[in-house]
Scaffold this active site. Structure first.
Site, short mmCIF file in Angstrom:
data_model
loop_
_atom_site.label_atom_id
_atom_site.label_comp_id
_atom_site.label_asym_id
_atom_site.label_seq_id
_atom_site.Cartn_x
_atom_site.Cartn_y
_atom_site.Cartn_z
N GLU A 37 0.86 -1.09 -0.23
CA GLU A 37 -0.08 0.01 -0.12
C GLU A 37 0.93 1.38 -0.25
OE1 GLU A 37 -3.16 0.60 -0.95
OE2 GLU A 37 -3.59 -1.02 0.39
N HIS A 38 0.60 2.14 -0.92
CA HIS A 38 1.30 3.63 -1.14
C HIS A 38 2.75 3.16 -1.70
CE1 HIS A 38 -1.45 6.36 0.24
NE2 HIS A 38 -1.69 5.36 1.20
N ASP A 40 2.91 2.00 -5.05
CA ASP A 40 3.02 1.98 -6.71
C ASP A 40 3.36 3.24 -6.81
OD1 ASP A 40 1.02 3.46 -5.30
OD2 ASP A 40 -0.66 3.15 -6.84
N GLY A 127 -13.88 0.73 -3.63
CA GLY A 127 -12.64 0.16 -3.46
C GLY A 127 -12.16 -0.97 -4.02
N LEU A 128 -13.42 -1.57 -4.92
CA LEU A 128 -12.95 -3.03 -5.60
C LEU A 128 -12.82 -2.60 -7.15
CD1 LEU A 128 -15.89 -5.13 -4.05
CD2 LEU A 128 -13.44 -4.92 -3.37
N SER A 130 -14.38 -0.97 -9.83
CA SER A 130 -15.34 -1.18 -10.85
C SER A 130 -14.86 -0.37 -12.02
CB SER A 130 -16.69 -0.57 -10.35
OG SER A 130 -16.61 0.77 -10.23
N GLU A 163 -8.37 6.45 -18.46
CA GLU A 163 -9.06 6.97 -17.13
C GLU A 163 -8.29 8.13 -16.67
OE1 GLU A 163 -9.51 4.21 -14.05
OE2 GLU A 163 -10.00 5.47 -12.53
N ASP A 175 -4.41 -1.72 -11.04
CA ASP A 175 -5.85 -2.24 -10.88
C ASP A 175 -6.03 -2.67 -12.45
OD1 ASP A 175 -6.17 -0.97 -8.64
OD2 ASP A 175 -7.62 0.56 -9.34
P1 ADP Z 1 -14.33 2.29 -8.11
O1 ADP Z 1 -13.42 2.44 -6.79
O2 ADP Z 1 -15.40 1.34 -7.79
O3 ADP Z 1 -13.42 1.93 -9.39
P2 ADP Z 1 -14.67 4.91 -9.45
O4 ADP Z 1 -14.98 6.28 -8.90
O5 ADP Z 1 -13.21 4.93 -9.62
O6 ADP Z 1 -14.86 3.69 -8.40
O7 ADP Z 1 -15.22 4.49 -10.75
C1 ADP Z 1 -16.69 4.27 -10.72
C2 ADP Z 1 -17.16 4.62 -11.92
O8 ADP Z 1 -17.04 3.82 -13.07
C3 ADP Z 1 -18.62 4.64 -11.93
O9 ADP Z 1 -19.32 5.95 -11.24
C4 ADP Z 1 -19.19 4.44 -13.55
O10 ADP Z 1 -18.91 5.69 -14.44
C5 ADP Z 1 -17.98 3.57 -13.87
N1 ADP Z 1 -18.74 2.15 -13.75
C6 ADP Z 1 -18.62 1.29 -12.79
N2 ADP Z 1 -19.34 0.13 -13.09
C7 ADP Z 1 -20.19 0.42 -14.01
C8 ADP Z 1 -21.05 -0.21 -14.56
N3 ADP Z 1 -21.64 -1.63 -14.16
N4 ADP Z 1 -21.93 0.03 -15.67
C9 ADP Z 1 -21.54 1.31 -16.10
N5 ADP Z 1 -20.45 2.00 -15.50
C10 ADP Z 1 -19.67 1.48 -14.49
MG MG Z 2 -11.67 3.36 -9.83
#
Ligand code: ADP
Ligand code: MG
Length: 390
Positions: A37-38, A40, A127-128, A130, A163, A175
């Site tokens: 952690e920290h 990277d 925090g996973l 997405s 991103e 990630d």
């Molecule tokens: P995380 O910690 O989950 O990565 P982020 O804020 O970095 O959180 O990214 C989340 C963003 O990614 C959401 O606000 C959306 O814009 C996009 N996203 C995540 N999951 C989906 C999904 N199932 N469908 C469409 N966009 C998604």
């Molecule tokens: Mg994210």
């Protein structure tokens, strides 16, 4: 489970885009970082796993250059031309797949249009990662539908670029790497300086990872994060004056012995920041040894040591994270726990024997709520595969 999700999503695809002829299905997971952690941005090591929660994409190629984008998790639908891809705030989530198309076109890959529908079960903003999942699933979808190939390592690099430069979020490279290269029953050790990586067997049978969300917004995280980045750079600068090795660029290039020899040359609190990074990097190496031996007891101890170091030396924890880690460690069957992410709120991860799962969720939840007055969320994860076509 995933079959059911695919069937449902195919049905939705039909409703939205007419028929299910020639559709293809792609999947990308979320991730948990076991340790590192920290490290990277200090050119160090991280040890993430892909998890069994994912984002699915059902897609069909089009003959024109239009991208139609829908997600079951959002009401906003977006249609965009590949000949004119620009960031638009009002496109919200669709800026992620659009950003991926943008970066591929910038690489000189001429893409075909597509109808795509996404569905995710990764909790958003929890925090996973997405975000990395939606990027990577979009990238493999667009590449496969357009019949284009890239050297594999370019996938995470280009997703990160989308991103950073298109969506405008300043994230690291971990990630996208684990989402692309993760493998069931394996963790991945990644050197953030060289981008060398290796899969390490993680026989996780009988063991789960529980992510506990403190539900505290990471208020201080941005300013303190930037401060830590500067403090680490300052630490390297000072140490380089004493250690005569050309290749020193990051804290992770400095050994523990070198650090202890010159520690007194570094003013506080920079000395503590350096100590965390240098030890944490070493802990990642030790964690790999533990995984190779199947030694979860000692792996758990490394997680705890990481937490205490983040709390006392790097000073990025907070009361909520500390309370949740301490309550976790009281449960029998918990190997270890630590805060994860930038800090000042967000999540903890715990390595837990499967049998202790229910008690963990019940007791840590109750303890946390009693002390903080907030109801936390828990996500139970197993180690899963990286992104792929299904
Ligand atoms: P995380 O910690 O989950 O990565 P982020 O804020 O970095 O959180 O990214 C989340 C963003 O990614 C959401 O606000 C959306 O814009 C996009 N996203 C995540 N999951 C989906 C999904 N199932 N469908 C469409 N966009 C998604
Ligand atoms: Mg994210």
């Amino acid at each position: 489970m995933i079959q059911k999700r695919i069937e449902n999503l195919k049905e939705e695809f039909c409703k939205s885009y007419g028929s299910s002829d020639n559709i293809r299905v792609f999947n990308a997971p979320g991730r948990v970082n076991i340790i590192g952690e920290h490290t990277d941005y200090n050119g160090g090591l991280v040890l993430p796993v892909a998890i069994d929660k994912s984002i699915l994409a059902v897609a069909r190629v089009r003959e024109d250059r239009i991208l139609n984008l829908k997600s079951m998790n959002f009401s906003m639908e977006v249609s965009a031309s590949l000949d004119d891809i620009r960031y638009r705030k009002e496109d919200d989530w669709a800026n992620y797949p659009k950003g991926v198309a943008w970066v591929l076109e910038k690489e000189g890959l001429k893409l075909k249009g597509a109808d795509i529908i996404f569905e995710g079960e990764i909790p958003i903003g929890s925090g996973l990662s997405s975000s990395a999942a939606i990027e990577v699933v979009s990238m493999i979808t667009l590449l496969k539908l357009s019949n284009k190939k890239l050297p594999l390592k370019k996938i995470p690099l280009l997703c990160r670029k989308a991103e950073n430069e298109f969506v405008g979020v300043n994230c690291g490279i971990m990630d996208q790497f684990i989402v692309t290269f993760g493998k069931k029953n394996h963790a991945l050790i990644l050197d953030c300086k060289t981008l060398d990586y290796k899969l390490v067997p993680f026989q996780s049978k009988g063991t789960i990872l529980i992510v506990g969300n403190t539900k505290v917004k990471r208020g201080l995280a941005n300013s303190e994060y930037n401060k830590r980045v500067k403090e680490c750079a300052e630490g390297v600068k000072i140490l380089k004056e004493y250690i005569n090795r050309e290749e020193i660029e990051f804290l992770s290039d400095i050994t523990k012995e070198e650090f202890s020899r010159y520690r007194d040359k570094i003013p506080a609190p920079i000395d503590k920041r350096c100590e965390h990074v240098i030890n944490e990097n070493e802990r990642v190496r030790q964690a790999v040894d533990c995984l190779e031996k199947g030694d979860l007891e000692n792996l758990g101890k490394l997680l705890n040591a990481s937490h205490y170091s983040l709390r006392d030396l790097y000073e990025v924890s907070c009361r909520e994270l500390d309370v949740m880690v301490e309550s976790s460690l009281k449960i029998k069957g918990v190997y270890g726990a630590r805060m994860t992410g930038a800090g000042f709120g967000g999540c903890i991860i715990a390595l837990v024997g499967e049998k202790a799962k229910e008690e963990f969720v019940k007791r840590v939840g109750r303890d946390y709520q009693r002390k903080l007055g907030i109801k936390p969320d828990f996500y139970t994860c197993q180690v899963g595969d990286g992104a792929k076509e299904i």
